[in-house]
Design an enzyme around this catalytic site. Structure first.
Site, PDB file in Angstrom:
ATOM      1  N   ASP A 390      25.807  46.599  31.323  1.00  0.00           N
ATOM      2  CA  ASP A 390      24.755  47.360  30.649  1.00  0.00           C
ATOM      3  C   ASP A 390      23.381  46.713  30.676  1.00  0.00           C
ATOM      4  O   ASP A 390      22.383  47.394  30.446  1.00  0.00           O
ATOM      5  CB  ASP A 390      25.168  47.650  29.199  1.00  0.00           C
ATOM      6  CG  ASP A 390      26.182  48.781  29.121  1.00  0.00           C
ATOM      7  OD1 ASP A 390      26.182  49.637  30.020  1.00  0.00           O
ATOM      8  OD2 ASP A 390      26.963  48.814  28.151  1.00  0.00           O
ATOM      9  N   TYR A 471      27.013  55.477  24.574  1.00  0.00           N
ATOM     10  CA  TYR A 471      27.529  54.549  23.569  1.00  0.00           C
ATOM     11  C   TYR A 471      26.437  53.972  22.694  1.00  0.00           C
ATOM     12  O   TYR A 471      25.349  53.655  23.166  1.00  0.00           O
ATOM     13  CB  TYR A 471      28.264  53.379  24.229  1.00  0.00           C
ATOM     14  CG  TYR A 471      29.762  53.521  24.168  1.00  0.00           C
ATOM     15  CD1 TYR A 471      30.409  53.683  22.949  1.00  0.00           C
ATOM     16  CD2 TYR A 471      30.535  53.488  25.315  1.00  0.00           C
ATOM     17  CE1 TYR A 471      31.788  53.817  22.890  1.00  0.00           C
ATOM     18  CE2 TYR A 471      31.913  53.633  25.263  1.00  0.00           C
ATOM     19  CZ  TYR A 471      32.529  53.797  24.046  1.00  0.00           C
ATOM     20  OH  TYR A 471      33.886  53.939  23.993  1.00  0.00           O
TER      21      TYR A 471
HETATM   22 CU   LIG Z   1      34.888  52.315  24.188  1.00  0.00          CU
END
Ligand SMILES: [Cu+2]
Length: 770
Positions: A390, A471
Site C-alpha cells: 500500500d 480499506y
Molecule cells: Cu482484510
C-alpha cells in the site's frame, strides 16, 4: 460486616461528592458556537490548554508550502536540465515531478543536534520524477538541498544511498494505464454480446481491476484483469461485485500495437481468443454462472430494526478539566504526562513518531509504519495475483479528516497533514487526533481487609485513519501511565471479495455470487529503541520445562526455569513469537545494570489479537519486495543507509526491488550496538457474512506493546494522583484522592464540532445525536 458497611459508606461519600457535579437535568439552550456548553454553573470554564514550545525545532518537520513552491520552481528552471513539464500540462510522454517532501535526516546528524550543541541537520528534499519521455518510463528519486532553495548553493543528486538496490530508479509500468484502459474497453466492446448475456453488463457498465503487482513472464509484462460491476448506488461497493470473467493481457512496451489479449478465463476454462470463447458460448450446454447483482445489501446506512433503547444516546467521555497535555502545533511536538515526542509525516507511510522520551530520557528514536501488505489467494488469477503493497499508493494522501464524536472523542485536539504530489497539495484538515480517554477498567486495584486501592487507567492516544481504496486502516499509538506504548492497527471498510465459483478452498460464499476472499494483512513497523543510549542488546528470556534436583529435594522435581540469551548478530535477527508465549524479548542496555544486576530495557510483546507474518512463502507475487513479512519481528544494526524496510516503488519490480530487506541481515554484531527492531502487525482475514457490508474493527485488529522492563525500580504509575484509597478498618472511613481535584465542568465541550463541518449541516446531526 464492618468491611461491607465501610465500603458502602465510602461509596456514599464519593456519590455525594459526584452528585454536586452532576449534569443539570435539563441542559440550558445553547448556541452551536457557544464556548460553554452544558455549564455546571454560571462560571463553568475548563482551564485553558497548557502551552509548550518544542525544546528544539523539529528536524522532521515537513516542508512548508513556501519551501515546496520554491523547490518546484527551482526544479523546473532550465538550469537544472530536467526537461520537466508541469503535471497539469503533461502527457504520458512527458517528464514531471511526482513527490516532493522532506527527506528524513540521518540519525547520525540528528543526535548531535538533539543531544548536544550540534547544528540542526541540513534539510533535504526527497524528489521523485516520473520520466515519461522515453520508451522505458521510470521513476528516479533525488535528494535536493539544502532547503530552502538557495540559488547556486542548492544541488540535486540521485537519491541512492537509502536503496540497497544501488539506485533509486524504478520502472514505471503504470505510465500508460489510461491507454490500457481505453484499449481494454475496445476488447470488452468486441465481446459485449457475450458479457451482456453472462454478466448482464457491457464494456460501458463494468470496471476492470488488474492484478497487483504485474507479472513478468519470459521478459513480457503480463496483467490479468477481472470484470467487476459498477455499484448501482452511491455506496462504495465496487469491491463486492466481482464477475467471473478474466482476461490475460500482454502489455509489454508503450505501443498498443504490441499489446495482445492472450487468454479468457470463465468457469475455470481457459480460452485462447474471443472467437474461441464465443464459439463455446453459443454451443449447447454452455454453463452460465450466477451473476453478482448490487443491492441494498452493499449499503452501510442503518437498516433493520434498531435494538432496544439503541435510539438513546450512548455514554460518551468528557474532558472536564480541559486538556491535560500540551501540543506545539507549529513544531508538531507533544507532551503528555512523562512522555514527549515529535511528529513527522510523509507521503508513503503517513505519521511517524520521533525522539520519544519518557521521564526525560529517549526510549525510541523512531517509531512508524513501513509498509502494509494485503496478500490474497484464490482459484482465479485476480485473487491469486493480488498482493497490494500500500505504500505504493501512499498512506499520506489518504489520511483523511476525522469526525469528532465518532472517529475520536469530540474534545480531541486535531492536527492537519499535507502531501505534495503530482502538482497537487493535499491538505487534510484535522486528520490526526490526540486525546486522553479512560480505558474502561482500572490500571491497578487491590482490596485488603482494611483498605481498598484503585487507580484510574487513563490512556493518551494519537490516531489517524488511512483509507486506501476499499480499506480503512485505523492506526493508534497509545501511551500508558506505566510507561508502556501500544501500537495498534484496526481494519474496516469494504473487503475485496472474489467471484464465488471454484473458490471453496479460499473463502466462504457470502452472497449470491460473492466469496469472501482469504487474505493476510501484514503491516510492518520500525521501532528504533534507544535505552539509556544507543548501544543496546536484544535479549531473549525463555520459560522452559525442566527436571531438577535441589539440595532440599528427595527426588528430581518437574518444574520450569528461565533461559537467558542474546541475539548476537544479524544472522539470528529473524524472530517469531514463541509457541505458548514461552519466550520474552527485550531491548536492554547491558552496560547500565540496575542495582540488582538486571539490564534495564523495554519489552516487546503482542497485545491485542495475534500479530502474524505472511502465510505465503516465497510469494509468486511479492518475490523480494516484502522480505520484512517472513517473520514476526527482526533485529538489525542501525545504519543511515537502512532507514526503511520497504520502498514505495518495490511493487513495480518485486524481483529486484529498491529495498530488499533480506540484504540487511549480513551477520553484523548486535551486542551493545545501535539496534533497530522491525515488527509486524496484522491478521489472517477470512471474511464471512458478517463482513457484509463492511468489515468491523472488533476482531480485525492487532497490536504490539513496548513496555518498561526492569527499566525503573518500581511501577511509575504510582506517581499519579488519579487514584483512591479507602480505609475502612475503623468506624471513621477515610477516603484519600491524593490531591486530585474535582472536575471543573461535567459536560462535554463540543464547541469545535461546528467548525469542522460548517457547510454541510453536519453539526446539527451531531448535536442531535449527542
Ligand atoms: Cu482484510
Amino acid at each position: 460486616m464492618v468491611r461491607l458497611g465501610g465500603i458502602l459508606a465510602s461509596l456514599a461519600v464519593i456519590a455525594s461528592e459526584l452528585a454536586v457535579h452532576a449534569a443539570p437535568s435539563s441542559p440550558p439552550r445553547f448556541s452551536p458556537r457557544s464556548t460553554h456548553l452544558y455549564p455546571r454553573h454560571e462560571n463553568c470554564t475548563a482551564p485553558s490548554n497548557p502551552l509548550v514550545t518544542a525544546p528544539k525545532p523539529n528536524p522532521w518537520k515537513p516542508l512548508s508550502d513556501t519551501e515546496i513552491i520554491d523547490l518546484l520552481s527551482w526544479l523546473h528552471a532550465p538550469a537544472q536540465g530536467l526537461n520537466l513539464t508541469a503535471y497539469e500540462n503533461a502527457s504520458t510522454w512527458d517528464n514531471w515531478v511526482t513527490v516532493t517532501e522532506l527527506l528524513a535526516p540521518n540519525k547520525t546528524d540528528v543526535l548531535p543536534y538533539l543531544d548536544g550543541s550540534g547544528p540542526a541537520p541540513k534539510r533535504y528534499a526527497r524528489v521523485v520524477i516520473s520520466y515519461g519521455a522515453t520508451e522505458n518510463p521510470y521513476w528516479q528519486e533525488y535528494m535536493v538541498g539544502p532547503i530552502p532553495v538557495v540559488q547556486s548553493v542548492t544541488k540535486i543528486e540521485p537519491l541512492n544511498y537509502v536503496y540497497n538496490k544501488g539506485e533509486g530508479k524504478s520502472p514505471n509500468y503504470a505510465a500508460d494505464e489510461e491507454s490500457q484502459r481505453i484499449w481494454l474497453s475496445l476488447i470488452a466492446a468486441n465481446m459485449s454480446d457475450i458479457t451482456l448475456d453472462i454478466l448482464g453488463t457491457d464494456s460501458t457498465d463494468s470496471n476492470f481491476r488488474p492484478i497487483d503487482p504485474l507479472w513478468e513472464e519470459n521478459g513480457r509484462i503480463i496483467s490479468w484483469v477481472q470484470f467487476w460491476s459498477n455499484p448501482t448506488s452511491d455506496y462504495d461497493s465496487y469491491t463486492l461485485l466481482p464477475q467471473g470473467l478474466y482476461l490475460k493481457l500482454d502489455i509489454t512496451g508503450r505501443d498498443l500495437q504490441g499489446w495482445s489479449l492472450l487468454n479468457i478465463l470463465y468457469d475455470n476454462k481457459l480460452y485462447k481468443s474471443i472467437d474461441e470463447f464465443r464459439a463455446a458460448w453459443i454451443s449447447p450446454g454452455f454453463k452460465k454462472l450466477t451473476k453478482q447483482v448490487d443491492g441494498q445489501w452493499t449499503g452501510t446506512g442503518q437498516t433493520g430494526t434498531a435494538p432496544p433503547l439503541d435510539i438513546r444516546s450512548p455514554p460518551i467521555q468528557i474532558q472536564p478539566d480541559g486538556q491535560r497535555f500540551a501540543v506545539d502545533k507549529d513544531a508538531k511536538y507533544v507532551e503528555w504526562m512523562d512522555f514527549a515526542f515529535y511528529i513527522g509525516f510523509n507521503r508513503d507511510t503517513g505519521v511517524n513518531l520521533y525522539d520519544i522520551k519518557y521521564k526525560g530520557k529517549r526510549i525510541i528514536y523512531e517509531l512508524g509504519l513501513q509498509e502494509a501488505i494485503a496478500h490474497y489467494a484464490g482459484n482465479d488469477p485476480t485473487q491469486s495475483g493480488t498482493a497490494y503493497l500500500d505504500s505504493y499508493y501512499g498512506f499520506g494522501p489518504d489520511v483523511f479528516e476525522l469526525v469528532p464524536g465518532y472517529d475520536c472523542p469530540a474534545y480531541s485536539t486535531f492536527l492537519d497533514s499535507t502531501v505534495h504530489e503530482n502538482g497537487n497539495t493535499t491538505n487534510n484538515r484535522n486528520s490526526i487526533c490526540l486525546f486522553e480517554h479512560d480505558a474502561g477498567y482500572p490500571l491497578q486495584r487491590h482490596t485488603a481487609s482494611s483498605y481498598l486501592s484503585i487507580t484510574r487507567n487513563t490512556i493518551f492516544t494519537l490516531r489517524f485513519v488511512a483509507t486506501i481504496g476499499n480499506y480503512d486502516y485505523n492506526f493508534d499509538y497509545n501511551f500508558y501511565l506505566d510507561g508502556s506504548i501500544e501500537i495498534k492497527v484496526r481494519a474496516s471498510g469494504y473487503i475485496q471479495s472474489a467471484f464465488y465459483a471454484h473458490n471453496e478452498d479460499y473463502g466462504y460464499q457470502i452472497h449470491d455470487a460473492t466469496s469472501g476472499s482469504m487474505h493476510d494483512h501484514v503491516l510492518n513497523f520500525k521501532a528504533d529503541l534507544d535505552i539509556l543510549g544507543t548501544k543496546n542488546t536484544f535479549e531473549r528470556v525463555e520459560v522452559v520445562p525442566t527436571t531438577t534436583d535441589y539440595v532440599w529435594s528427595t527426588s528430581p522435581r518437574n518444574t520450569m526455569r528461565l533461559e537467558r540469551s542474546s541475539v548476537e548478530n544479524e544472522n539470528e535477527g529473524k524472530i517469531n513469537w514463541a509457541t505458548n508465549s514461552a519466550a520474552m524479548y527485550f531491548v536492554v542496555n547491558k552496560d547500565q545494570p540496575n542495582k540488582f544486576g538486571s539490564s534495564p530495557g523495554y519489552r516487546i510483546m503482542p497485545g491485542t489479537g495475534t500479530p502474524i507474518h505472511l502465510t505465503v512463502q516465497n510469494s509468486s507475487n511479492l518475490q523480494k519486495a516484502a522480505e520484512f513479512a517472513t517473520h514476526h519481528l527482526y533485529v538489525t544494526k542501525h545504519k543511515d543507509t537502512e532507514q526503511r524496510s520497504a520502498a514505495a516503488a518495490n511493487s513495480m519490480n518485486p524481483k529486484d526491488p529498491l529495498i530488499n530487506f533480506a540484504k540487511y541481515f549480513d551477520g553484523e554484531s548486535l551486542l551493545q550496538e545501535d539496534i533497530v527492531v522491525w515488527f509486524n502487525l496484522g491478521m489472517h482475514h477470512v471474511p464471512h457474512t458478517g463482513d457484509l457490508p463492511n468489515t468491523v474493527f472488533t476482531t480485525a485488529q492487532s497490536s504490539v506493546f513496548l513496555s518498561p522492563h526492569n527499566y525503573l525500580l518500581s511501577d511509575p504509575s504510582r506517581a499519579t494522583s488519579q487514584q483512591v484509597e479507602i480505609n475502612f478498618d475503623t468506624d471513621d472511613v477515610a477516603v484519600s484522592t491524593f490531591g486530585s481535584t474535582s472536575p471543573s465542568c461535567t459536560r462535554p465541550d463540543l464547541v469545535s464540532v461546528n467548525n469542522f463541518f460548517p457547510k454541510i449541516g453536519f453539526c446539527s446531526l451531531f448535536f442531535a445525536l449527542s
